[in-house]
Scaffold this active site. Structure first.
Site, PDB file in Angstrom:
ATOM      1  N   GLY A 172      32.102  26.241 -46.932  1.00 46.13           N
ATOM      2  CA  GLY A 172      30.863  25.629 -47.378  1.00 46.13           C
ATOM      3  C   GLY A 172      31.100  24.667 -48.512  1.00 46.13           C
ATOM      4  N   GLY A 182      28.639  22.223 -51.618  1.00 49.34           N
ATOM      5  CA  GLY A 182      27.339  21.916 -52.180  1.00 49.34           C
ATOM      6  C   GLY A 182      27.479  20.997 -53.368  1.00 49.34           C
ATOM      7  CE  LYS A 222      29.980  28.091 -56.728  1.00 50.38           C
ATOM      8  NZ  LYS A 222      28.760  28.163 -57.581  1.00 50.38           N
ATOM      9  CG  ASP A 253      19.028  26.674 -57.034  1.00 52.04           C
ATOM     10  OD1 ASP A 253      17.996  26.356 -56.417  1.00 52.04           O
ATOM     11  OD2 ASP A 253      20.153  26.246 -56.726  1.00 52.04           O
TER      12      ASP A 253
END
Length: 1018
Positions: free
Chosen positions: A703, A705, A725, A833
């Site tokens: 993924g 972002g 990440k 968020d």
């Protein structure tokens, strides 16, 4: 003379002694009163079991007094006159000795859990002027002798469970100035005696939906001092009193969402002080009276009625007007030109009427116009040139009119613009170039016009819908389309586009609908289309495309509509297309040949292959010839060559991989040595830095972002996996640096089973890595929304895997995590968020809150925190962020409410209707009294789960209230979710019994009837 002097002196001494005696008696009485009051307060502290918030109530010394026990105690002349215990989680009944504080004039016990009936012990507070018992668990009737508190000036019993009639005795509280009875369970009548309260300034009876139908008593208009009258959604019927205009002091009138009928009294708009009128969603009819004196009006909302006639010209005199909502009526005629010149106008909404004529040219020139919604009328002429003259326009909604001319030039420099909907008009010309790059631009819908020009290389990164079908756009599809990363819908059919379809178009990961039919496109179809994992509809029909159909089309996991008809495509139909579950399929009128894949020989597709002379079917077909089943020699030869080619290709691939491996290893030895990296661990680790670094390959990426890429990295031979990440820039942006530090700070300081575990962070100058526990089932949105679900799952398996029990389990787990953050962390943490893509799932579908890059720690629980800028994700952002940056944990409650709506409906956060997000759509559905069951996800809705799903859906609506204080706390949300599946009432002697799903922290009722109404948004 001497004797007289002596007598006078003696008299003076006696007076002085008497004065000293009186002073001593007064001091003794005062000291006695203070001692008595302190004893009562300490008794109260003991009664409440010495809660922490009263830890400063310590017996006073000679230098201190209980009057210093603030903020709970207020004193006047060293005597207690005010007692305030607000929002302190008290669950006991009101103590009977409270009025032993003889001089009390104020008692505020709001926002607690006080049970039982109205506490008559308060009658002993003979001096009481202010009483607030709102937002508690009181039940039963308001006593008929409530007038035993004759000095009351303020009375609030709102947000409780009081039932029966509102007693006539309230009308005998002649000193009353403020009466708050909203949001209760009254199922009786409203007494006309309220009209006798001549001093009343504020009256609120809203949200009492169980009242028997009632007309507004005519004597209510005798309330000459009344400034605020709110009776929203309280079963008010009949016509408004014609004498309503005699309430000279009236400033705010809210009678919305009732069953009022008839006309609006002309006298109402004679009121000089009136500033707000809410009469929407009634059955009012007729023309609107002219405005003569109500020049202080700021908001007029008469929408969703049956009003007719023209918009009064006098509305142009309302120089303080900020909002005018007249939509969903039958207004006709032209919009008065003077309204366009109003200096304070921000929102103008007149859609879905019968308005005609041209638009006033001055809209936006003199005011900071934000919303301009005129769709669904018969307006003609041009759009006003100055709509965004002052740079505040957010939405232009003008579709389905007869407008002509070009778009206003002011849109070319309108950075605030979010939505442009002008479809189904006669507009023409080029699009103002600057409009395409407006930072916040999200939706552009301009189908069925005559616009010309070419699409730009660069568009707003936020653009999600671009619908320009049925226009005259030309030129090539720009290669810069690859930067439109958030685009979900691209419909450019029936235009004049030419050239080839750029390969860059396949780089859009969020694309759901792509329609380029009826253009002049040429060349081959893109062959590399794997990034289209969200694509649902693909339409390239009626162009001049040639070459083969790409085999990889058959690998698109959610494709249901495919139309490549009326082109010049050739070759065979790829067998992989047979794997698709297509609802609409058309390959007709091409040059295709060979056998139709067996899976596509379906009567539903009979017309999908017409006018392809070389196609044949194995089974009998009326439309196609039967294929010759005898194998041909050439095919055997081709198979041999194919085997050789495949073998050679495999050898080359192996050599390339080996070379890459050695190059990567050499690179890490040269640049990626462990010594260059700083490791900060927060858990016991079973891996090394080099193991993490070597796993950061494209094949392991799962993924990406705004804050970096995420990798799935195996760390040992036993199968252990972590998520990494990576924020890796040549020069780390300041925003990403702040997000990285925020996430490390938050996750390294908290521990909870429903919050993702941060194992360590690895960093050097220009690189940042966060290593988490790996969540096997990834994020909720990948399972919940069809376009995001794992590609290896069929539709049926997907829905079995995420049935309602699993969804409720996920909701409870996520609520536990947020509840811990808000109520158990010191200091509390607000995430900012919360969304379905930030809720991860382990192998057992346990929810874990993730992505804390925007999180903030609150300085003090309940204290507002100032955020540096509005952040968050579209569809999840709480409305208060639009007008303030001072927010608290209630923004997380709003976002979590949206997640609950996603779990119950299967829709996405931005998937409401053309005017609304999911939260707004859900509110409107409930307000229109539609059966809530119709909103639920049809794929998982079963009778045995219906009540639970409806309850969670309604909880989602309560969480998304516009006013933050009206939303429940996460503690209450969790309690309600836990009760959803086990609604057991525990009966304890002498204790008030709460029914399941009763109330949240602000005590709004979650109604039990799934098909019933719902308390509206405030």
């Amino acid at each position: 003379m001497t004797k007289l002097t002596q007598t006078s002196s003696l008299h003076t001494h006696l007076c002085f002694l008497l004065f000293l005696l009186l002073l001593l008696i007064s001091h003794a009485n005062s000291q006695s009163l203070q001692d008595q009051e302190q004893a009562v307060l300490l008794k109260l502290k003991s009664y409440l079991q010495s809660p922490p918030f009263l830890s400063h109530w310590i017996p006073s010394t000679s230098n201190t007094s209980h009057c210093s026990w603030r903020p709970e105690i207020t004193c006047t002349n060293n005597s207690v006159t005010g007692l305030s215990l607000v929002d302190t989680n008290i669950t006991l009944s009101v103590p009977p000795f409270i009025c032993d504080l003889k001089n009390l004039t104020l008692i505020d016990l709001s926002y607690n859990y006080f049970p039982g009936e109205f506490p008559k012990a308060l009658y002993n507070c003979s001096k009481l002027e202010y009483l607030d018992l709102s937002q508690n668990h009181f039940v039963g009737k308001i006593p008929d002798d409530i007038d035993s508190l004759p000095r009351l000036q303020y009375l609030s019993l709102a947000g409780n469970n009081f039932s029966g009639d509102i007693p006539a005795a309230i009308g005998r509280l002649h000193e009353l100035r403020n009466l708050q009875l909203f949001m209760n369970e009254f199922n009786g009548s409203v007494p006309p005696e309220i009209g006798n309260l001549s001093n009343l300034e504020d009256l609120n009876l809203s949200y009492n939906i169980k009242l028997v139908p009632w007309n507004m008593p005519s004597n209510f208009t005798q309330l000459k001092n009344l400034k605020t009258l709110w009776i929203r959604e309280s079963n008010l019927t009949g016509q408004l009193p014609g004498t309503l205009g005699e309430m000279a002091a009236l400033e705010e009138l809210d009678l919305a969402k009732n069953s009022l009928n008839g006309t609006i009294p002309s006298g109402l708009l004679l009121l000089k002080n009136l500033s707000i009128i809410y009469l929407f969603k009634n059955r009012l009819s007729g023309d609107i009276p002219q405005v003569v004196e109500a020049l202080n009006l700021k908001v007029i909302d008469l929408s969703d009625n049956r009003l007719t006639g023209p918009i009064p010209k006098d509305y142009g005199k309302l120089t303080k007007l900020t909002g005018l909502a007249l939509f969903y009526n039958g207004f006709s005629g032209e919009i008065p030109a003077s309204i366009g010149r109003l200096p304070k106008l921000i929102d103008f909404k007149v859609y879905d009427n019968n308005l005609t004529g041209t638009l006033p040219p001055d809209f936006g020139r003199y005011s900071e116009l934000g919303g301009f919604e005129i769709s669904g009328n018969r307006l003609t002429g041009k759009l006003p040139d100055h709509l965004c003259y002052l740079g505040k326009l957010v939405g232009l909604v003008a579709h389905e009119n007869n407008l002509t001319g070009e778009l206003p030039s002011s849109l070319g420099n309108c950075t605030s613009l979010v939505i442009v909907k002008v479809y189904d008009n006669g507009l023409s010309g080029n699009i103002p170039s600057g409009m395409w790059t407006a930072t916040n631009l999200s939706q552009v819908l301009m189908n069925k016009n005559s616009f010309t020009g070419e699409l730009p290389e660069k568009m707003s990164w936020n653009l999600s819908r671009l619908e320009i079908r049925d226009n005259r756009f030309s030129g090539k599809i720009p290669t810069g389309v690859s930067s439109w990363t958030n685009l979900k819908v691209f419909d450019a059919g029936n235009n004049l586009f030419n050239g080839t379809i750029p390969q860059e178009l396949t780089a859009l990961p969020s694309l759901m609908i792509l329609s380029l039919d009826q253009n002049q496109l040429t060349g081959f179809l893109p062959s590399e289309i794997i990034p289209w994992k969200s694509l649902n509809t693909l339409n390239f029909s009626r162009n001049q495309l040639s070459g083969p159909i790409p085999e990889k089309l058959g690998l698109l996991p959610v494709l249901t509509e495919l139309d490549l008809s009326e082109n010049q495509l050739s070759g065979q139909i790829p067998a992989l297309l047979g794997r698709l579950n297509l609802n609409r399929f058309n390959l007709s009128s091409n040059h295709l040949s060979g056998k139709i894949p067996f899976e596509l020989e379906n009567p539903a597709y009979d017309r999908s292959f017409l006018d392809n002379q070389g196609l044949c079917a194995i089974n009998s077909s009326e439309k196609l010839s039967i294929c010759n089943s005898e194998p041909r020699k050439s095919s055997k030869i081709s198979s041999k060559y194919l085997a050789l080619i495949l073998t050679f290709g495999i050898l080359l691939s192996f050599l390339a991989l080996s070379l890459s491996f050695f190059m990567v290893r050499a690179y890490w030895k040269r640049n990626g040595s462990d010594s260059y990296w700083k490791l900060t661990s927060f858990q016991r680790l079973n891996f090394t830095v080099s193991k993490i670094l070597s796993g950061l390959t494209e094949s392991n990426m799962i993924g990406s972002g705004g804050s970096g890429k995420v990798y799935r990295v195996p760390v040992n031979c036993t199968g252990d996996v972590v998520a990494v990440k990576k924020i890796w820039k040549d020069k780390l942006e300041e925003k990403l640096e702040k997000e990285f530090l925020a996430e490390v700070k938050i996750l390294s300081s908290i521990r909870h089973a429903n919050i993702v575990k941060l194992m360590c962070c690895i960093s050097k100058d220009n690189s940042k890595l966060l290593v988490y526990e790996y969540s096997e089932n990834r994020s909720v949105d990948r399972w919940l929304h069809r376009r995001n679900r794992p590609s290896n799952l069929s539709r049926s398996v997907h829905h079995v895997a995420l049935d309602w029990p699993k969804r409720l389990h996920i909701a409870v787990g996520a609520a536990r995590g947020l509840c811990y953050m808000h109520h158990d962390c010191v200091p509390p943490v607000v995430h900012r968020d919360v969304k379905s893509s930030n809720i991860l799932l382990d192998s057992d579908f346990n929810a874990k809150i993730a992505d804390f890059g925007l999180a903030k720690m609150l300085v003090k629980q309940g204290e507002l925190a100032t955020m540096s800028a509005v952040a968050g994700s579209s569809g999840y952002i709480a409305p208060e962020w639009a007008h303030t940056i001072r927010v608290n944990e209630k923004i997380d409650v709003y976002s979590f409410g949206v997640v609950l709506l996603e779990l119950t409906t299967g829709r996405e956060a931005i998937d409401g209707d053309e005017h609304t997000s999911l939260a707004e759509w859900a509110w409107r559905l409930a307000q229109e009294d539609n059966p809530l069951a119709n909103a639920l996800d049809q794929d998982i809705k079963e009778p045995c789960y219906l009540d639970e799903m409806c309850s969670v859906f309604k909880l989602g609506i309560y969480c998304t209230k516009k006013i933050p204080s009206a939303r429940p706390s996460m503690k209450d949300v969790l309690q309600i979710l836990l009760r959803c599946n086990h609604p057991v009432v525990h009966i304890e002697k002498n204790e008030y019994v709460a029914a399941p799903l009763l109330k949240n922290s602000k005590r709004e009722q979650i109604l039990e009837d799934c098909d019933g109404g719902l308390v509206t948004n405030v």
